[in-house]
Every structure is written in structure tokens, then in C-alpha cells.
Design a protein around this motif. Structure first.
Motif, PDB file in Angstrom:
ATOM      1  N   ALA A 188       0.977  -1.309   0.566  1.00  0.00           N
ATOM      2  CA  ALA A 188      -0.181  -0.076  -0.065  1.00  0.00           C
ATOM      3  C   ALA A 188       0.826   0.768   0.166  1.00  0.00           C
ATOM      4  CB  ALA A 188      -0.665  -0.096   0.861  1.00  0.00           C
ATOM      5  N   ILE A 189       0.152   2.250  -0.345  1.00  0.00           N
ATOM      6  CA  ILE A 189       1.109   3.453  -0.714  1.00  0.00           C
ATOM      7  C   ILE A 189       0.533   4.192  -0.136  1.00  0.00           C
ATOM      8  CG2 ILE A 189       2.393   5.149  -2.451  1.00  0.00           C
ATOM      9  CD1 ILE A 189       3.312   2.271  -2.212  1.00  0.00           C
ATOM     10  N   VAL A 190       0.691   5.765   0.295  1.00  0.00           N
ATOM     11  CA  VAL A 190       0.116   6.422   1.355  1.00  0.00           C
ATOM     12  C   VAL A 190       1.255   8.057   1.244  1.00  0.00           C
ATOM     13  CG1 VAL A 190      -0.839   7.443   3.008  1.00  0.00           C
ATOM     14  CG2 VAL A 190      -1.167   5.144   2.796  1.00  0.00           C
ATOM     15  N   THR A 191       0.289   8.590   0.726  1.00  0.00           N
ATOM     16  CA  THR A 191       0.626  10.426  -0.132  1.00  0.00           C
ATOM     17  C   THR A 191       0.198  11.236   1.539  1.00  0.00           C
ATOM     18  OG1 THR A 191      -1.127  10.952  -0.845  1.00  0.00           O
ATOM     19  CG2 THR A 191      -0.268   9.325  -2.280  1.00  0.00           C
ATOM     20  N   GLY A 192       1.310  12.330   1.375  1.00  0.00           N
ATOM     21  CA  GLY A 192       1.030  12.780   2.544  1.00  0.00           C
ATOM     22  C   GLY A 192       1.324  12.613   4.002  1.00  0.00           C
ATOM     23  N   GLY A 198       4.748   8.226   1.636  1.00  0.00           N
ATOM     24  CA  GLY A 198       5.225   9.685   0.679  1.00  0.00           C
ATOM     25  C   GLY A 198       4.507  10.662   1.294  1.00  0.00           C
ATOM     26  N   ALA A 199       5.890  11.799   1.439  1.00  0.00           N
ATOM     27  CA  ALA A 199       5.568  13.023   2.127  1.00  0.00           C
ATOM     28  C   ALA A 199       6.221  14.433   2.457  1.00  0.00           C
ATOM     29  CB  ALA A 199       4.905  13.437   3.258  1.00  0.00           C
ATOM     30  N   ARG A 200       6.791  15.658   1.709  1.00  0.00           N
ATOM     31  CA  ARG A 200       7.604  16.603   2.268  1.00  0.00           C
ATOM     32  C   ARG A 200       8.444  16.568   3.304  1.00  0.00           C
ATOM     33  NH1 ARG A 200       4.611  21.369   0.120  1.00  0.00           N
ATOM     34  NH2 ARG A 200       3.079  20.394   1.417  1.00  0.00           N
ATOM     35  N   ARG A 201       8.194  15.846   4.839  1.00  0.00           N
ATOM     36  CA  ARG A 201       8.482  16.052   6.314  1.00  0.00           C
ATOM     37  C   ARG A 201       8.985  14.821   6.506  1.00  0.00           C
ATOM     38  NH1 ARG A 201       3.599  18.068   9.817  1.00  0.00           N
ATOM     39  NH2 ARG A 201       2.427  16.688   8.308  1.00  0.00           N
ATOM     40  N   LEU A 202      10.183  14.518   5.842  1.00  0.00           N
ATOM     41  CA  LEU A 202      11.019  13.027   5.974  1.00  0.00           C
ATOM     42  C   LEU A 202      11.373  12.470   6.866  1.00  0.00           C
ATOM     43  CD1 LEU A 202      11.395  10.410   4.122  1.00  0.00           C
ATOM     44  CD2 LEU A 202      13.506  12.157   3.696  1.00  0.00           C
ATOM     45  N   ASP A 203      11.726  13.690   8.493  1.00  0.00           N
ATOM     46  CA  ASP A 203      12.326  13.283   9.301  1.00  0.00           C
ATOM     47  C   ASP A 203      10.638  12.558  10.390  1.00  0.00           C
ATOM     48  OD1 ASP A 203      14.821  14.439   9.208  1.00  0.00           O
ATOM     49  OD2 ASP A 203      14.359  16.214  10.743  1.00  0.00           O
ATOM     50  N   ARG A 204       9.303  13.147   9.776  1.00  0.00           N
ATOM     51  CA  ARG A 204       8.272  12.610  11.037  1.00  0.00           C
ATOM     52  C   ARG A 204       8.185  11.524  10.614  1.00  0.00           C
ATOM     53  NH1 ARG A 204       5.660  11.591  14.432  1.00  0.00           N
ATOM     54  NH2 ARG A 204       3.241  11.502  14.450  1.00  0.00           N
ATOM     55  N   LEU A 205       8.309  11.156   8.907  1.00  0.00           N
ATOM     56  CA  LEU A 205       7.022  10.358   8.480  1.00  0.00           C
ATOM     57  C   LEU A 205       8.917   9.290   8.492  1.00  0.00           C
ATOM     58  CD1 LEU A 205       5.689  10.406   5.793  1.00  0.00           C
ATOM     59  CD2 LEU A 205       7.792  10.220   4.018  1.00  0.00           C
ATOM     60  N   ARG A 206       9.626   8.776   8.556  1.00  0.00           N
ATOM     61  CA  ARG A 206      10.639   8.089   9.115  1.00  0.00           C
ATOM     62  C   ARG A 206      10.449   7.385  10.352  1.00  0.00           C
ATOM     63  NH1 ARG A 206      16.237  11.564   6.657  1.00  0.00           N
ATOM     64  NH2 ARG A 206      16.110  10.351   4.382  1.00  0.00           N
ATOM     65  N   GLN A 264       6.528  -0.143  10.830  1.00  0.00           N
ATOM     66  CA  GLN A 264       7.850  -1.895   9.591  1.00  0.00           C
ATOM     67  C   GLN A 264       7.632  -1.052   8.445  1.00  0.00           C
ATOM     68  OE1 GLN A 264       7.015  -5.742  11.318  1.00  0.00           O
ATOM     69  NE2 GLN A 264       9.041  -5.067  12.572  1.00  0.00           N
ATOM     70  N   GLY A 265       7.624   0.012   7.860  1.00  0.00           N
ATOM     71  CA  GLY A 265       7.121   0.448   6.409  1.00  0.00           C
ATOM     72  C   GLY A 265       8.421   1.431   6.496  1.00  0.00           C
ATOM     73  N   ARG A 266       8.219   1.709   5.158  1.00  0.00           N
ATOM     74  CA  ARG A 266       9.302   2.078   4.729  1.00  0.00           C
ATOM     75  C   ARG A 266       8.942   3.956   4.068  1.00  0.00           C
ATOM     76  NH1 ARG A 266      12.949   0.596  -1.494  1.00  0.00           N
ATOM     77  NH2 ARG A 266      13.994   1.865  -0.778  1.00  0.00           N
ATOM     78  N   ALA A 267       9.615   5.085   4.305  1.00  0.00           N
ATOM     79  CA  ALA A 267       9.607   6.292   4.596  1.00  0.00           C
ATOM     80  C   ALA A 267      10.253   6.964   2.840  1.00  0.00           C
ATOM     81  CB  ALA A 267       9.907   7.631   5.103  1.00  0.00           C
ATOM     82  N   LEU A 268       9.457   8.067   2.136  1.00  0.00           N
ATOM     83  CA  LEU A 268      10.409   7.493   0.951  1.00  0.00           C
ATOM     84  C   LEU A 268       9.751   9.466   0.902  1.00  0.00           C
ATOM     85  CD1 LEU A 268       9.502   4.883  -1.913  1.00  0.00           C
ATOM     86  CD2 LEU A 268      12.070   5.702  -0.493  1.00  0.00           C
ATOM     87  N   GLU A 312       7.748  11.343  -9.960  1.00  0.00           N
ATOM     88  CA  GLU A 312       8.791   9.637 -10.619  1.00  0.00           C
ATOM     89  C   GLU A 312       9.820   8.867 -10.387  1.00  0.00           C
ATOM     90  OE1 GLU A 312       9.419  12.098 -14.521  1.00  0.00           O
ATOM     91  OE2 GLU A 312       7.717  12.103 -15.407  1.00  0.00           O
ATOM     92  N   ALA A 313      10.685   9.957  -9.134  1.00  0.00           N
ATOM     93  CA  ALA A 313      11.617   9.269  -8.371  1.00  0.00           C
ATOM     94  C   ALA A 313      10.960   8.311  -7.304  1.00  0.00           C
ATOM     95  CB  ALA A 313      12.244  10.683  -7.839  1.00  0.00           C
ATOM     96  N   PHE A 314       9.849   9.236  -6.829  1.00  0.00           N
ATOM     97  CA  PHE A 314       9.230   8.137  -6.086  1.00  0.00           C
ATOM     98  C   PHE A 314       9.191   6.839  -6.508  1.00  0.00           C
ATOM     99  CE2 PHE A 314       5.374   6.917  -3.398  1.00  0.00           C
ATOM    100  CZ  PHE A 314       5.390   7.038  -2.148  1.00  0.00           C
ATOM    101  N   ALA A 315       7.600   6.665  -7.841  1.00  0.00           N
ATOM    102  CA  ALA A 315       7.632   5.447  -7.906  1.00  0.00           C
ATOM    103  C   ALA A 315       8.645   4.656  -8.807  1.00  0.00           C
ATOM    104  CB  ALA A 315       7.063   5.804  -8.820  1.00  0.00           C
TER     105      ALA A 315
END
Length: 248
Positions: free
Chosen positions: A7-11, A34-42, A49-53, A64-67
Motif C-alpha cells: 500500500a502507498i499512502v501520500t501525505g 510519502g510526504a515532504r516532512r521526511l524526518d517525521r515520515l521516517r 515497519q514501513g518505508r519512508a520516501l 517519478e522518483a518516488f514511483a
């Protein structure tokens, strides 16, 4: 096809996106956030146990880089990134605010759907879940820019069902009413006092309430498409009709 559900979740660094990522992970999905606030995302990704991008849906190259970093098979795409800015009337509308809302709510959703279409189709059970709003079929004074953007989300969702008819693809739109997140804080440019008044003396939805609806739609059998879920608190009848308690 793959047995691992992706599953992919934006924002997904806060609010409905974060709650949705957590709920999907609890339901057994491997979640890419996926989001712009990478520290929070990580931090969130580590919890589930997901992956932040990094992802900015308003930027084609970022999408495109995310995909490109995703697995070949994706089962669910939750287009959650978006939001509202300002409450100005049409006669005085701010073009930058409207452009920003259309970039995130409309074009961002379209960019993500285009970028992941092949991966969703390859899974044999692709599902796009668009987070819309009751503003997608109602209007209110001062909300023309946001309601126009969310009306567009509804039009895209309806059109995708026509375009993908006969393909192993589902499209769901989830339209929340009043949800207490940082939505209003962003809309009012960080004015916490003004944002708090939106939810004062009422019982709004939580982000988790919306996430529950996402998971329910996503976990129906592959032949069952939930077109639309409208979810409001009992204290709300329309976008601009909210019951507020006195003496609270």
C-alpha cells in the motif's frame, strides 16, 4: 502476481495520512509512506515497519522518483496529499492559493495515479482510494477554491471507473466532513487560535475514523468496488452546518 500486499499512502506524515498508514500496516499491508516532512515520515515508518520516501506530489520529478523506488506490484494507492489554503471570496481570490490547491489536490492525485497505474494493474487487484471531502459535492462561502478542487477529485474518481472498466482495478472515493487534524492550522497559515475555533464546542471526526473507512474499503473482496463513502460527525449536517454546544 505477488502475495505481499503493498500500500502507498501520500501525505502520510500527519493527520489522515498517518492514521491511514498505521491502519493499513495493522491490517497486514507493507506500507510505503510519502510526504515532504521526511524526518517525521521516517519515525512513523519505523513504528509500522514501513518505508519512508520523500514525495512532493506537486513536482513531476519527485513523483517519478518516488514511483521508481517502489516494488513492481502495488495493491493500494491512497491519494491523501492535499489540503485547503485561505477562505477568501471569489471576487478577491488569491491566485497563488488556488494554484497550490489544484496542484496538490488535483494534479498531484493525477500524477500519482499515472505513475503507479502499471504497478497497480500488475498486482491483479489494484485499488486507488482518493481522499476527497464533502466539499466535493457541497459548497460554502469562502471555500470556492477548495471546493472546486475537491469537485475535480470526484470527477477524476468517476472517470477512472469508466476508463478502467474491465481491468483488475478499483476506485474508491472517501469524503470526510469535519475532521480534527492540522487541516485548519494549515489553512489559516499557522494561526492556532483561529484553527481551534473550527472545532470548538463540537465533536469532530478523528483521523482514525477516516482511516477505518479506508481499510474497510481496501479489504473488500476483489470483485467488490465501494464507489464512495461519505463520513461525517453526528454534529455536522453539511459542510457549513455544524452543531455547537453551549457551556462546554
Amino acid at each position: 502476481m505477488t502475495t505481499t500486499k503493498i500500500a502507498i499512502v501520500t501525505g502520510s506524515s500527519s493527520g489522515i495520512g498517518e492514521a491511514t498508514a498505521r491502519a493499513l500496516a495493522a491490517a497486514g499491508y507493507t506500507v510505503y509512506l510519502g510526504a515532504r516532512r521526511l524526518d517525521r515520515l521516517r519515525a512513523i515508518a519505523a513504528d509500522i515497519q514501513g518505508r519512508a520516501l520523500p514525495l512532493d506530489v506537486t513536482d513531476k520529478a519527485s513523483v517519478e522518483a518516488f514511483a521508481a523506488a517502489l516494488p513492481k506490484h502495488v495493491h493500494v494507492l491512497v491519494n491523501n496529499a492535499g489540503g485547503a489554503i485561505g477562505l477568501g471570496p471569489v471576487a478577491e481570490f488569491d491566485e497563488d492559493q488556488w494554484l497550490a490547491m489544484f496542484q496538490s489536490n488535483v494534479l498531484g492525485l493525477a500524477r500519482m495515479t499515472r505513475a503507479l497505474h502499471g504497478r497497480l494493474q500488475a498486482s491483479g487487484d489494484g485499488h486507488v482510494i482518493n481522499i476527497g471531502s464533502v466539499a466535493g459535492f457541497e459548497t460554502y462561502v469562502g471555500g470556492a477554491g477548495y471546493t472546486a478542487a475537491k469537485h475535480a477529485v470526484r470527477a477524476i474518481s468517476d472517470t477512472l471507473r469508466l476508463e478502467w472498466l474491465g481491468q483488475p482495478m478499483r476506485v474508491t472515493e472517501i469524503d470526510p466532513g469535519l475532521v480534527e487534524t492540522d487541516f485548519s492550522l494549515v489553512r489559516f497559515d499557522g494561526d492556532a487560535a483561529r484553527a481551534a475555533k473550527v472545532y470548538a464546542n463540537t465533536r469532530p471526526l478523528s483521523a482514525g475514523d477516516v482511516a477505518d473507512a479506508v481499510v474497510w474499503a481496501a479489504t473488500r473482496p476483489a470483485h467488490v468496488n465501494i464507489d464512495q463513502i461519505v463520513i461525517r460527525p453526528t454534529d455536522q449536517a453539511r459542510a457549513d452546518k455544524v452543531f455547537r454546544r453551549t457551556g462546554v
